[in-house]
Design a protein around this motif. Structure first.
Motif, short mmCIF file in Angstrom:
data_model
loop_
_atom_site.label_atom_id
_atom_site.label_comp_id
_atom_site.label_asym_id
_atom_site.label_seq_id
_atom_site.Cartn_x
_atom_site.Cartn_y
_atom_site.Cartn_z
N PHE A 145 4.78 61.69 56.05
CA PHE A 145 3.97 60.90 55.15
C PHE A 145 3.16 61.81 54.09
O PHE A 145 2.48 62.72 54.62
CB PHE A 145 3.15 59.98 55.83
CG PHE A 145 3.61 59.26 56.85
CD1 PHE A 145 4.03 57.79 56.39
CD2 PHE A 145 3.90 59.74 58.15
CE1 PHE A 145 4.44 57.09 57.42
CE2 PHE A 145 4.85 58.69 58.89
CZ PHE A 145 5.01 57.31 58.62
N ASN A 146 3.29 61.59 52.81
CA ASN A 146 2.46 62.32 51.93
C ASN A 146 1.99 61.50 50.74
O ASN A 146 2.78 60.75 50.15
CB ASN A 146 3.80 63.36 51.10
CG ASN A 146 3.04 64.40 50.26
OD1 ASN A 146 3.05 63.98 49.05
ND2 ASN A 146 2.77 65.61 51.11
N LEU A 147 0.76 61.89 50.37
CA LEU A 147 0.09 61.40 49.18
C LEU A 147 -0.22 62.68 48.31
O LEU A 147 -0.83 63.63 48.95
CB LEU A 147 -1.14 60.91 49.66
CG LEU A 147 -1.99 60.14 48.52
CD1 LEU A 147 -1.33 59.28 47.69
CD2 LEU A 147 -3.47 59.56 49.25
N GLY A 148 0.35 62.68 47.22
CA GLY A 148 0.07 63.94 46.49
C GLY A 148 -0.31 63.44 44.77
O GLY A 148 0.03 62.43 44.36
N LEU A 336 0.07 71.11 42.00
CA LEU A 336 0.24 70.15 43.30
C LEU A 336 -0.96 70.15 44.20
O LEU A 336 -1.45 71.06 44.69
CB LEU A 336 1.62 70.44 43.97
CG LEU A 336 1.99 69.50 45.07
CD1 LEU A 336 2.23 68.17 44.62
CD2 LEU A 336 3.28 70.17 45.71
N LEU A 337 -1.29 68.94 44.33
CA LEU A 337 -1.95 68.59 45.58
C LEU A 337 -1.59 67.56 46.43
O LEU A 337 -1.23 66.64 45.69
CB LEU A 337 -3.71 67.99 45.09
CG LEU A 337 -4.41 69.24 44.51
CD1 LEU A 337 -5.55 68.48 43.73
CD2 LEU A 337 -4.87 70.28 45.35
N GLY A 338 -1.67 67.91 47.76
CA GLY A 338 -0.79 66.86 48.72
C GLY A 338 -1.38 67.02 49.90
O GLY A 338 -2.15 67.79 50.39
N LEU A 339 -1.59 65.53 50.72
CA LEU A 339 -2.04 65.54 51.54
C LEU A 339 -0.89 64.68 52.75
O LEU A 339 -0.23 63.81 52.16
CB LEU A 339 -3.33 64.49 51.70
CG LEU A 339 -4.49 65.17 51.34
CD1 LEU A 339 -5.64 63.99 51.07
CD2 LEU A 339 -5.09 66.09 52.14
N GLY A 340 -0.72 65.09 53.94
CA GLY A 340 0.41 64.42 54.56
C GLY A 340 0.55 65.11 56.01
O GLY A 340 0.32 65.95 56.22
N GLY A 341 1.50 64.36 56.76
CA GLY A 341 2.01 64.87 58.08
C GLY A 341 3.02 64.02 58.65
O GLY A 341 3.52 63.27 57.96
N SER A 342 3.04 64.17 60.05
CA SER A 342 4.21 63.36 60.71
C SER A 342 3.45 61.92 60.96
O SER A 342 4.28 61.14 61.31
CB SER A 342 4.49 63.95 61.90
OG SER A 342 3.20 64.28 62.62
N SER A 343 2.50 61.51 60.57
CA SER A 343 2.05 60.07 61.02
C SER A 343 1.04 59.59 59.75
O SER A 343 0.76 60.25 58.97
CB SER A 343 1.08 60.12 62.21
OG SER A 343 -0.41 60.69 61.99
N PRO A 344 0.82 58.33 59.60
CA PRO A 344 0.39 57.84 58.31
C PRO A 344 -1.19 58.29 58.33
O PRO A 344 -1.57 58.36 57.06
CB PRO A 344 0.72 56.22 58.64
CG PRO A 344 1.65 56.15 59.42
CD PRO A 344 1.51 57.28 60.41
#
Length: 491
Positions: A145-148, A336-344
């Motif tokens: 899951f990624n928000l960027g 680029l700025l991104g937040l995310g991982g394997s879970s929401p």
């Protein structure tokens, strides 16, 4: 912050390549210095600025209404207005390209990758538990899951974007001039169609009068033939003239219908929509006793096609800088700025923030002269626009001089024909007295009245020509465009 400061200093140090626009070339300086038109030798022409709503000077309320309706409703004006909005949208694009662009995205990735056996590649069945069977290979599943935020910016180091804005502004001003030119042409076309309609309606009436006179001559000739004082040839000759006159009315009716249709379309209506309003005949409107025309310098400054050509020259000059800058190195910054991982929930965990900065320097080392060729092409287009501007100015001055010459000579011709008509009218009155005294025949009187009618027809046609010459003068001077100023300001 140090990097940002360095970048800002680099950007500010950038230059704007390409030639700066220094105004249009000097054209017809002798005409401007003279301060008057060569052909403006008619007493009715006065060296004062022309009237914007020149058709009001004709004093015809119906004509004024038709011109105003055409300027408000004609598709021609709507097309020119739409082109202005198109040019304004292009300017907005050019301005926006000077600033960074930032986009956001929210993504979810699910992948299932085939795995391998849980055991090694070698060995036999005994070594694997003595069963002689291998375990089934496993697969690997990935969820992300990624928000960027993605940002990009291309600093305007050599002024390509600044030149692009300059070019777009010039094109907007050229489109406004094109709208004004469309208004000038349309107002003149409506006025000419209206004058031609009134002229042909008058000629239809005069043709009817001529047919009536010829009918009387045929009747008299028939009476003389019946009495044996005229030959059958005389009767047939007059009958032939009568039939020719009646035949002349047929194309006149077609011309009348054509002008009615033309005026309807100019006002944004379907053909036939104005028949009921315009079918009753009316006199041809005549120019005023004094016609203001201004001077050549004013013509060059106010004619919309000249202004459009000048703005096109400015736009083509700016285009050289746009293409010249593309020959030089370019810098592009990506972030680029991104937040995310394997879970929401990972998209809200700032501990898993990913950052990326990627400045890039690009320069086309080997394009086989393509970029330079585009610059030379832009320079040639600038030279073409320069020549077109000079030709437009010369054509405008020629149009004005031609129109002024036609107006002056037509006015002199109308005066001469008016004197001929007055002489024919006096001859008809004198001969009528002779008919009453018995010293002249009715047939001779009808011949004289036909001559008088021919003189009246020539005067009527020349009046229409004079008014059309007046219209041509105002069109050549570029008048009639600022009646839509309010509409232009709303764009």
């Amino acid at each position: 912050m140090r990097h940002l400061a360095l970048l800002a200093a680099t950007t500010l140090a950038g230059c704007t390549v390409g030639p700066n626009y220094a105004g249009p070339p000097a054209v017809a300086s002798d005409a401007a210095a003279r301060g008057t038109f060569v052909r403006a030798n008619d007493a009715a022409l006065t060296p004062t600025p022309g009237l914007a709503r020149w058709w009001d000077a004709l004093g015809d309320a119906q004509l004024t209404a038709l011109v105003d309706q055409s300027l408000a409703n004609s598709p021609t004006i709507d097309q020119a207005t739409a082109r202005i909005r198109e040019a304004q949208a292009l300017l907005s694009q050019q301005r926006a390209s000077r600033y960074p662009s930032i986009s956001t995205n929210l993504s979810y990735l699910h992948a299932q990758l085939p795995g391998s056996s849980l055991t090694g590649a070698g060995g036999d069945g005994a070594a694997q538990g003595g069963t002689g069977q291998q375990q089934a290979p496993s697969s690997l599943q990935i969820d992300n899951f990624n928000l960027g935020l993605t940002a990009s910016w291309e600093p305007d180091l050599f002024g390509a974007k600044r030149r692009g804005v300059e070019q777009a502004r010039a094109m907007i001003e050229a489109r406004f001039a094109d709208l004004a030119d469309a208004q000038v042409s349309l107002s003149a076309q409506v006025a000419q169609a209206y004058v031609n309609l009134r002229d042909v309606q008058a000629r239809i009436q005069l043709n009817d009068r001529s047919a009536q006179l010829q009918q009387r001559q045929v009747a008299l000739a028939q009476q003389r033939y019946d009495r044996g004082t005229a030959s059958l040839l005389d009767v047939e000759r007059l009958q032939n003239q009568l039939e020719s006159t009646r035949a002349d009315a047929i194309p006149l009716a077609a011309q009348r219908d054509g002008y009615l249709n033309e005026l309807a379309v100019y006002t944004g209506r379907t053909p036939g929509a104005l028949d009921a309003v315009l079918t009753p005949g009316a006199p041809v409107p005549l120019p005023p006793a004094s016609v203001p025309i201004g001077d050549p310098a004013a013509l060059i400054a106010q004619r919309p096609d000249v202004r459009s050509a000048e703005r096109a020259l400015a736009a083509n000059t700016a285009a050289i800088g746009v293409n010249k800058a593309k020959e030089l190195p370019g810098v592009r910054l990506l972030g680029l700025l991104g937040l995310g991982g394997s879970s929401p929930g990972d998209i809200f965990d700032f501990g898993k923030l990913t950052t990326l900065a990627a400045p890039m320097l690009s320069y086309n080392l080997l394009d086989f002269g393509a970029a330079r060729a585009k610059t030379r092409q832009a320079e040639a287009q600038r030279d073409t626009a320069d020549a077109q501007y000079r030709q437009t100015v010369l054509d405008a001055l020629r149009d004005a001089e031609d129109a002024l010459s036609r107006f002056g000579n037509t006015r002199a011709q109308l005066g001469q024909l008016g004197r001929a008509e007055a002489s024919a009218a006096r001859a008809a009155r004198l001969n009528a007295q002779r008919v009453s005294a018995g010293t002249s025949t009715v047939s001779e009187q009808l011949d004289i009245e036909r001559q008088q009618l021919s003189a009246a027809i020539a005067v009527a046609q020349t009046k229409a020509q004079l008014t059309n010459a007046f219209i041509a003068v105002n069109k050549a001077l570029g008048l009639g465009w600022n009646t839509q100023t309010t509409r232009m300001q709303k764009l």
